[in-house]
Design a protein around this motif. Structure first.
Motif, PDB file in Angstrom:
ATOM      1  N   ASP A   1       0.923  -1.037   0.203  1.00 30.39           N
ATOM      2  CA  ASP A   1      -0.340  -0.172   0.017  1.00 30.39           C
ATOM      3  C   ASP A   1       0.708   1.089  -0.070  1.00 30.39           C
ATOM      4  O   ASP A   1       1.895   0.838   0.300  1.00 30.39           O
ATOM      5  N   PRO A   2      -0.111   2.328  -0.408  1.00 27.05           N
ATOM      6  CA  PRO A   2       0.791   3.652  -0.278  1.00 27.05           C
ATOM      7  C   PRO A   2       1.381   3.758   1.031  1.00 27.05           C
ATOM      8  O   PRO A   2       0.562   3.555   2.075  1.00 27.05           O
ATOM      9  N   VAL A   3       2.474   4.337   1.214  1.00 29.29           N
ATOM     10  CA  VAL A   3       2.670   4.814   2.219  1.00 29.29           C
ATOM     11  C   VAL A   3       3.750   6.620   2.460  1.00 29.29           C
ATOM     12  O   VAL A   3       4.546   6.661   1.091  1.00 29.29           O
ATOM     13  N   THR A   4       2.761   7.772   3.545  1.00 25.80           N
ATOM     14  CA  THR A   4       3.768   8.644   3.159  1.00 25.80           C
ATOM     15  C   THR A   4       4.316   8.818   5.284  1.00 25.80           C
ATOM     16  O   THR A   4       3.874   8.540   6.502  1.00 25.80           O
ATOM     17  N   PHE A   5       5.278   9.497   5.002  1.00 23.97           N
ATOM     18  CA  PHE A   5       6.200   9.988   6.578  1.00 23.97           C
ATOM     19  C   PHE A   5       6.341  11.398   6.577  1.00 23.97           C
ATOM     20  O   PHE A   5       6.360  11.946   5.008  1.00 23.97           O
ATOM     21  N   LEU A   6       6.237  12.029   7.061  1.00 23.13           N
ATOM     22  CA  LEU A   6       6.924  13.344   7.973  1.00 23.13           C
ATOM     23  C   LEU A   6       8.454  12.989   7.335  1.00 23.13           C
ATOM     24  O   LEU A   6       9.265  12.570   7.880  1.00 23.13           O
TER      25      LEU A   6
ATOM     26  N   GLN B   1       9.659   9.914  12.480  1.00 19.54           N
ATOM     27  CA  GLN B   1       8.404  10.826  13.772  1.00 19.54           C
ATOM     28  C   GLN B   1       7.193  10.430  13.179  1.00 19.54           C
ATOM     29  O   GLN B   1       6.289  10.220  14.259  1.00 19.54           O
ATOM     30  N   ALA B   2       6.510  10.685  12.428  1.00 21.32           N
ATOM     31  CA  ALA B   2       4.916   9.604  11.972  1.00 21.32           C
ATOM     32  C   ALA B   2       5.074   9.451  11.186  1.00 21.32           C
ATOM     33  O   ALA B   2       5.583  10.022   9.600  1.00 21.32           O
ATOM     34  N   VAL B   3       4.144   7.731  10.518  1.00 19.88           N
ATOM     35  CA  VAL B   3       4.585   7.471   9.489  1.00 19.88           C
ATOM     36  C   VAL B   3       2.308   6.673   8.949  1.00 19.88           C
ATOM     37  O   VAL B   3       2.036   6.293  10.038  1.00 19.88           O
ATOM     38  N   TRP B   4       2.729   6.990   7.906  1.00 16.38           N
ATOM     39  CA  TRP B   4       0.572   6.252   7.820  1.00 16.38           C
ATOM     40  C   TRP B   4       1.558   5.791   6.340  1.00 16.38           C
ATOM     41  O   TRP B   4       2.164   6.180   5.356  1.00 16.38           O
ATOM     42  N   GLY B   5      -0.284   4.770   6.928  1.00 18.30           N
ATOM     43  CA  GLY B   5       0.133   3.970   5.643  1.00 18.30           C
ATOM     44  C   GLY B   5      -1.511   3.895   5.209  1.00 18.30           C
ATOM     45  O   GLY B   5      -2.174   3.079   4.435  1.00 18.30           O
ATOM     46  N   LYS B   6      -0.758   5.518   3.949  1.00 15.25           N
ATOM     47  CA  LYS B   6      -2.051   5.609   3.014  1.00 15.25           C
ATOM     48  C   LYS B   6      -1.015   7.131   2.461  1.00 15.25           C
ATOM     49  O   LYS B   6      -0.462   6.873   2.672  1.00 15.25           O
ATOM     50  N   ALA B   7      -1.816   7.692   1.404  1.00 11.10           N
ATOM     51  CA  ALA B   7      -1.526   8.395   0.848  1.00 11.10           C
ATOM     52  C   ALA B   7      -1.786   9.829   1.724  1.00 11.10           C
ATOM     53  O   ALA B   7      -2.671   9.891   1.909  1.00 11.10           O
ATOM     54  N   LYS B   8      -0.615  10.922   0.893  1.00  6.70           N
ATOM     55  CA  LYS B   8      -1.213  11.806   1.469  1.00  6.70           C
ATOM     56  C   LYS B   8      -2.068  12.718   1.587  1.00  6.70           C
ATOM     57  O   LYS B   8      -2.748  13.003   2.456  1.00  6.70           O
ATOM     58  N   GLU B   9      -3.292  12.521   0.480  1.00 10.19           N
ATOM     59  CA  GLU B   9      -4.058  13.034   0.418  1.00 10.19           C
ATOM     60  C   GLU B   9      -4.772  12.695   1.806  1.00 10.19           C
ATOM     61  O   GLU B   9      -6.073  13.103   1.884  1.00 10.19           O
ATOM     62  N   ASP B  10      -5.259  11.455   1.441  1.00  7.69           N
ATOM     63  CA  ASP B  10      -6.197  10.456   2.551  1.00  7.69           C
ATOM     64  C   ASP B  10      -5.984  10.805   4.630  1.00  7.69           C
ATOM     65  O   ASP B  10      -6.844  10.759   4.742  1.00  7.69           O
TER      66      ASP B  10
ATOM     67  N   THR C   1       5.013  11.173   0.149  1.00 10.77           N
ATOM     68  CA  THR C   1       4.294   9.605  -0.296  1.00 10.77           C
ATOM     69  C   THR C   1       5.325   8.786  -1.055  1.00 10.77           C
ATOM     70  O   THR C   1       5.545   9.094  -2.047  1.00 10.77           O
ATOM     71  N   PHE C   2       4.822   7.389  -0.474  1.00 10.48           N
ATOM     72  CA  PHE C   2       5.632   6.150  -1.485  1.00 10.48           C
ATOM     73  C   PHE C   2       4.451   5.868  -2.156  1.00 10.48           C
ATOM     74  O   PHE C   2       3.955   4.851  -1.259  1.00 10.48           O
ATOM     75  N   ALA C   3       4.424   5.162  -3.549  1.00 15.20           N
ATOM     76  CA  ALA C   3       3.634   4.316  -4.590  1.00 15.20           C
ATOM     77  C   ALA C   3       4.444   3.049  -3.815  1.00 15.20           C
ATOM     78  O   ALA C   3       5.633   3.266  -3.552  1.00 15.20           O
ATOM     79  N   PRO C   4       3.685   1.763  -3.300  1.00 13.03           N
ATOM     80  CA  PRO C   4       3.754   1.117  -3.342  1.00 13.03           C
ATOM     81  C   PRO C   4       5.136   0.099  -4.518  1.00 13.03           C
ATOM     82  O   PRO C   4       5.163   0.723  -5.477  1.00 13.03           O
ATOM     83  N   GLY C   5       6.627  -0.036  -3.637  1.00 14.56           N
ATOM     84  CA  GLY C   5       7.177  -0.454  -5.109  1.00 14.56           C
ATOM     85  C   GLY C   5       8.217   0.517  -4.748  1.00 14.56           C
ATOM     86  O   GLY C   5       9.107   1.035  -5.714  1.00 14.56           O
ATOM     87  N   GLU C   6       7.794   2.006  -4.744  1.00 12.31           N
ATOM     88  CA  GLU C   6       8.445   3.302  -5.002  1.00 12.31           C
ATOM     89  C   GLU C   6       9.873   3.402  -4.164  1.00 12.31           C
ATOM     90  O   GLU C   6       9.614   3.225  -3.069  1.00 12.31           O
TER      91      GLU C   6
END
Length: 203
Positions: A75-80, A163-172, A127-132
């Motif tokens: 899944d996409p991942v977004t981090f600070l 510090q903060a990682v989300w298992g979703k895209a930035k816009e979500d 934001t990183f797409a899967p495999g990016e």
């Protein structure tokens, strides 16, 4: 004749005893084996385990390291970006350790006290797409670490904390979650560590 009967009876009870012992062994062993398999199959909590950080050398003068960050999650991942491997101030924040060849401890790199904008703006979330995979250079500048302190060779490693990682895209990600960052209900925090890389330094 009685000897034959006695021998047969003894073999019967011996076999019965062995069968009972094996049954008791497997009865107690199988639950623990099943539990171990379940534990091995359980994924690590959150997306952090699926983010890899690695280093390669780009040049020897000035010594320049390329930081590679890859999202191996499905899944996409977004981090600070603050304090992350892709922070432009990674060297000045003390995230990169430099151990000269033959030394037992790393160099003391001068660090900065940085005031970061809060809440973070959109450019501070990556934001990183899967495999990016994305990368960034860390230049070990003479003004920060003199080449004579490093020597001809050294071992470098990048370590720190997400510090903060989300298992979703930035816009979500909600505005409230961004403001709370690492303590948001849908955010994760945890340590990162790259490979140890031997670098060469030339004048």
């Amino acid at each position: 004749m009685s000897l034959v009967r006695t021998s047969s009876t003894a073999r019967f009870f011996a076999g019965l005893f062995v069968t009972a012992g094996l049954f008791a062994y497997f009865t107690h062993s199988l639950p623990s084996l099943s539990l171990q398999l379940q534990m091995d199959d359980e994924p690590s909590p959150g997306p952090i385990a699926g983010i890899t950080v690695s280093l390669t050398q780009k040049s020897t003068s000035p010594p320049t390291i390329i930081v590679h960050v890859t999202n191996t999650n499905s899944d996409p991942v977004t981090f600070l970006s603050y304090g992350s491997p892709l922070d432009g101030l990674a060297l000045q924040l003390g995230l990169l350790s430099i151990t000269p060849d033959g030394a037992s401890t790393s160099l003391e790199v001068p660090t900065l006290e940085v005031q970061r904008k809060w809440p973070p703006d959109a450019e501070s979330l990556i934001t990183f797409a899967p495999g990016e995979s994305q990368q960034q250079d860390i230049v070990i500048k003479n003004t920060v670490v003199p080449p004579d302190d490093i020597g001809a060779k050294a071992i470098v490693q990048l370590t720190g904390k997400w510090q903060a990682v989300w298992g979703k895209a930035k816009e979500d990600i909600s505005k409230e979650a961004i403001e709370k960052a690492g303590i948001a209900d849908d955010a994760y925090s945890g340590l990162f560590s790259s490979n140890e890389l031997e670098i060469e330094v030339t004048a």
